[in-house]
Design an enzyme around this catalytic site. Structure first.
Site, PDB file in Angstrom:
ATOM      1  N   GLU A  81       0.867  -1.165   0.000  1.00 40.51           N
ATOM      2  CA  GLU A  81       0.000   0.000   0.000  1.00 40.51           C
ATOM      3  C   GLU A  81       0.913   1.226   0.000  1.00 40.51           C
ATOM      4  O   GLU A  81       1.804   1.314   0.848  1.00 40.51           O
ATOM      5  CB  GLU A  81      -0.884  -0.004   1.265  1.00 40.51           C
ATOM      6  CG  GLU A  81      -1.943   1.043   1.146  1.00 40.51           C
ATOM      7  CD  GLU A  81      -2.823   1.181   2.380  1.00 40.51           C
ATOM      8  OE1 GLU A  81      -2.777   0.311   3.269  1.00 40.51           O
ATOM      9  OE2 GLU A  81      -3.546   2.195   2.434  1.00 40.51           O
ATOM     10  N   ARG A  89       5.576 -12.919   9.479  1.00 41.80           N
ATOM     11  CA  ARG A  89       6.237 -11.670   9.135  1.00 41.80           C
ATOM     12  C   ARG A  89       7.559 -11.547   9.883  1.00 41.80           C
ATOM     13  O   ARG A  89       7.796 -12.213  10.880  1.00 41.80           O
ATOM     14  CB  ARG A  89       5.335 -10.471   9.387  1.00 41.80           C
ATOM     15  CG  ARG A  89       4.989 -10.188  10.826  1.00 41.80           C
ATOM     16  CD  ARG A  89       4.326  -8.811  10.960  1.00 41.80           C
ATOM     17  NE  ARG A  89       3.254  -8.582  10.021  1.00 41.80           N
ATOM     18  CZ  ARG A  89       3.150  -7.472   9.261  1.00 41.80           C
ATOM     19  NH1 ARG A  89       4.043  -6.519   9.329  1.00 41.80           N
ATOM     20  NH2 ARG A  89       2.146  -7.329   8.443  1.00 41.80           N
ATOM     21  N   LYS A 121       4.710   0.589  10.001  1.00 42.19           N
ATOM     22  CA  LYS A 121       4.741   1.813   9.198  1.00 42.19           C
ATOM     23  C   LYS A 121       4.280   3.020  10.008  1.00 42.19           C
ATOM     24  O   LYS A 121       4.793   4.113   9.841  1.00 42.19           O
ATOM     25  CB  LYS A 121       3.790   1.662   8.008  1.00 42.19           C
ATOM     26  CG  LYS A 121       4.405   0.989   6.811  1.00 42.19           C
ATOM     27  CD  LYS A 121       3.482   1.202   5.624  1.00 42.19           C
ATOM     28  CE  LYS A 121       3.486  -0.013   4.741  1.00 42.19           C
ATOM     29  NZ  LYS A 121       2.436   0.022   3.725  1.00 42.19           N
TER      30      LYS A 121
END
Ligand code: ATP
Ligand code: MG
Length: 562
Positions: A34, A259, A269
């Site tokens: 994104e 992850r 983020k």
């Protein structure tokens, strides 16, 4: 058939799919960021995995922007992501794709679901919807709008699309099962009303798709065979499958992996954005940031990041990787390729009193003992030199073998010198060290093999180049920066000494022409990189990439002993 030597559970699934001809022998992966921030080392893992699989299995790899949320996305992020994926070697050919280009198709698919009686417009607001969703142990309650007629739903959805309702006024929801044990299947929202400008679509749309609704359609349109994502989407897979089954379109396989988490590092983020916005760092490319652009500026090579991702592999269970392993990988790569040079970070003047005044000579130095083809270079030697303050003690502690009054050391690639006298200023600080040299101890002369206990680095004074050196260290002092004292957040765990700037360093002449982002090993000190942004030929600026101390080897030794 697989031509890969690597093996992990995802590659096993793919090998099996190839055997059974599941996707007609096709392999197609994607990396779907994104564009709401810069990429970090966690994304690098995903890129290496997705691109690595495409490469190993002769497949294709897409870069797809999952740009379905207009409020947080920006062109700056799109540009940086393209650059970073390329830098890591991810080859998407001409396939830079955008989820927003599929908005029309998604809309058409939504209409199809409404017509099937599988989606409805709901008037509940966010809070009401949350209250009626139920919990892990209790079923949810049906929305009072669940049984609207198909005609009414089509009409209302059309009005939503035309922008006739304010934000949050209505949603489109899938009609699945409010009693499902999987909360993701309790009539999930497919579209929200958002009056906001989209970075590529402008003001064309007033409805925006949710991740779960959009993602499978994006994958399907692109013919992705294996949609690889992180573990938190495992519970969303039934929904991914439900949408694609109901739409009866090409159906990729979603596969989840753990992850990446790294010690002394934050990878969210939101937190990275906070570091940037509140000026705790100089920007997304601050060399202390775990972003790809930060690592690039710091001087990490793409190869060292790719090797790191190979070493950690992929797993089905979350774990945290020691940051020392990443540093090890960087060091290992630079050891092979970085040219050795001499740089004095905290200079003190040395005068060789028995060396002729005005004379200089050229000595030969090895550029890289790990790589013979790197050759040798000439370095000047003269009566005045600089050595590092660290390499001199007026009163040496026990077992200190470097320079002190009356002792000898070897100057790397040059002579043995002896400290004869110390010159001080009126405050008693040592400002100059007077030494004599033994002219017989240069390489090629009989005294060359004479042994002394230490060899130190140095630069000749008259031709030395002034440089600025920035010593970077870990950004956080805690292994898990998220564990903070009560009432405090991760920022309270920042390392106050993560950057030390040395403005008066003396480096050997070749470094005056260091190209931006050129990497070196400063002998005995560490690996350094000429700063991409600020290094100039007349005033070079070097970033410390990593020290020479291998913390990882120690950890390994320790674990072997146990
Ligand atoms: P958010 O969705 O909260 O903005 P994100 O880190 O998931 O953050 P995306 O842009 O959605 O960001 O990530 C793109 C891809 O990178 C996703 O497929 C995601 O699974 C993967 N990814 C993100 N963080 C990591 C990580 N730490 N380790 C491995 N893969 C990651
Ligand atoms: Mg995400």
């Amino acid at each position: 058939m697989a031509i890969t030597e690597k093996s992990d559970f995802i590659r096993e699934i793919i090998t099996e799919d190839l055997k059974t001809n599941k996707f007609n022998g096709r392999i197609h992966t994607r990396f779907p960021p994104e564009p709401n921030g810069y990429l970090h080392i966690g994304h690098a893992k995903s890129i290496c995995l997705n691109y690595g699989i495409a490469k190993d299995f002769n497949g294709k790899f897409n870069l797809r922007f999952d740009d379905t949320n207009p409020s947080k996305e920006e062109q700056e992020y799109v540009d940086s992501i393209i650059e970073d994926v390329k830098w890591l070697g991810g080859n998407f050919e001409d396939r830079v794709l955008y989820a927003s280009d599929y908005f029309e198709a998604m809309y058409t698919h939504a209409v199809a679901l409404i017509k099937k009686g599988k989606a409805y417009v709901c008037d509940l607001n966010v809070n009401e919807m949350r209250l009626s969703r139920g919990t892990l142990t209790e079923p949810g309650k049906d929305s009072p709008y669940r049984n609207r007629s198909i005609e009414e739903n089509l009409d209302l959805f059309e009005q939503m699309k035309r922008g006739e309702f304010p934000n949050g006024f209505k949603t489109l929801r899938a009609k699945i099962d409010m009693a499902s044990p999987n909360i993701n299947l309790r009539d999930p929202v497919m579209y929200r009303i958002v009056h906001d400008e989209h970075h590529r679509q402008g003001n064309k749309w007033y409805i925006y798709p949710t991740y779960d609704w959009a993602h499978g359609i994006e994958d399907s349109i692109e013919g992705i065979t294996h949609s690889i994502c992180t573990l938190e989407f495992e519970n969303h897979r039934p929904l991914y499958d439900w949408y694609l089954n109901e739409l009866e379109i090409f159906h990729p396989q979603q596969i989840e992996f753990a992850r990446l988490n790294i010690t002394y590092t934050v990878l969210s983020k939101r937190k990275l954005l906070k570091l940037v916005e509140e000026n705790h760092v100089s920007g997304w490319d601050d060399p202390r940031m775990p972003t790809i652009t930060g690592f690039r500026r710091r001087g990490y090579t793409p190869e060292s990041i790719i090797n790191f991702c190979d070493m950690i592999g992929v797993a089905k269970r979350d774990s945290t990787i020691d940051v020392a392993l990443l540093e090890f990988s960087v060091r290992e790569d630079l050891n092979k390729r970085a040219r050795r040079v001499m740089a004095v970070l905290n200079p003190i003047k040395v005068v060789i009193t028995n060396y002729p005044e005005g004379k200089t000579e050229q000595l030969s130095a090895v550029n890289n003992p790990e790589d013979e083809s790197a050759g040798t270079r000439e370095i000047p030697f003269g009566r005045e030199l600089y050595i590092d303050l660290e390499d001199f003690r007026e009163v040496p502690p026990p077992k200190y073998y470097r320079l002190s009054p009356g002792t000898e050391v070897r100057l790397r690639y040059a002579y043995i010198i002896k400290c004869e006298k110390v010159i001080k200023d009126e405050k008693g600080n040592v400002v100059e060290i007077h030494c004599t040299y033994d002219p017989d101890t240069k390489s090629g002369l009989p005294g060359a093999s004479r042994k002394v206990k230490a060899t130190i680095h140095w630069v000749e004074a008259s031709q030395a180049v002034d440089a600025e050196v920035r010593l970077y260290d870990r950004l956080f002092v805690k292994e898990n920066p998220d564990i903070a004292e009560e009432g405090k957040d991760f920022l309270s765990n920042m390392n106050p000494h993560s950057l030390q700037i040395l403005k008066h360093c003396k480096v050997e002449p070749v470094l005056g022409s260091a190209k931006p982002s050129e990497r070196f090993q400063f002998e005995r000190v560490g690996y350094f990189c000429a700063d991409i942004k600020e290094s100039k030929p007349d005033k070079p600026v070097f970033n410390r990439i990593v020290t020479l101390k291998d913390a990882w080897a120690k950890i390994e030794q320790h674990s072997k002993k146990q």
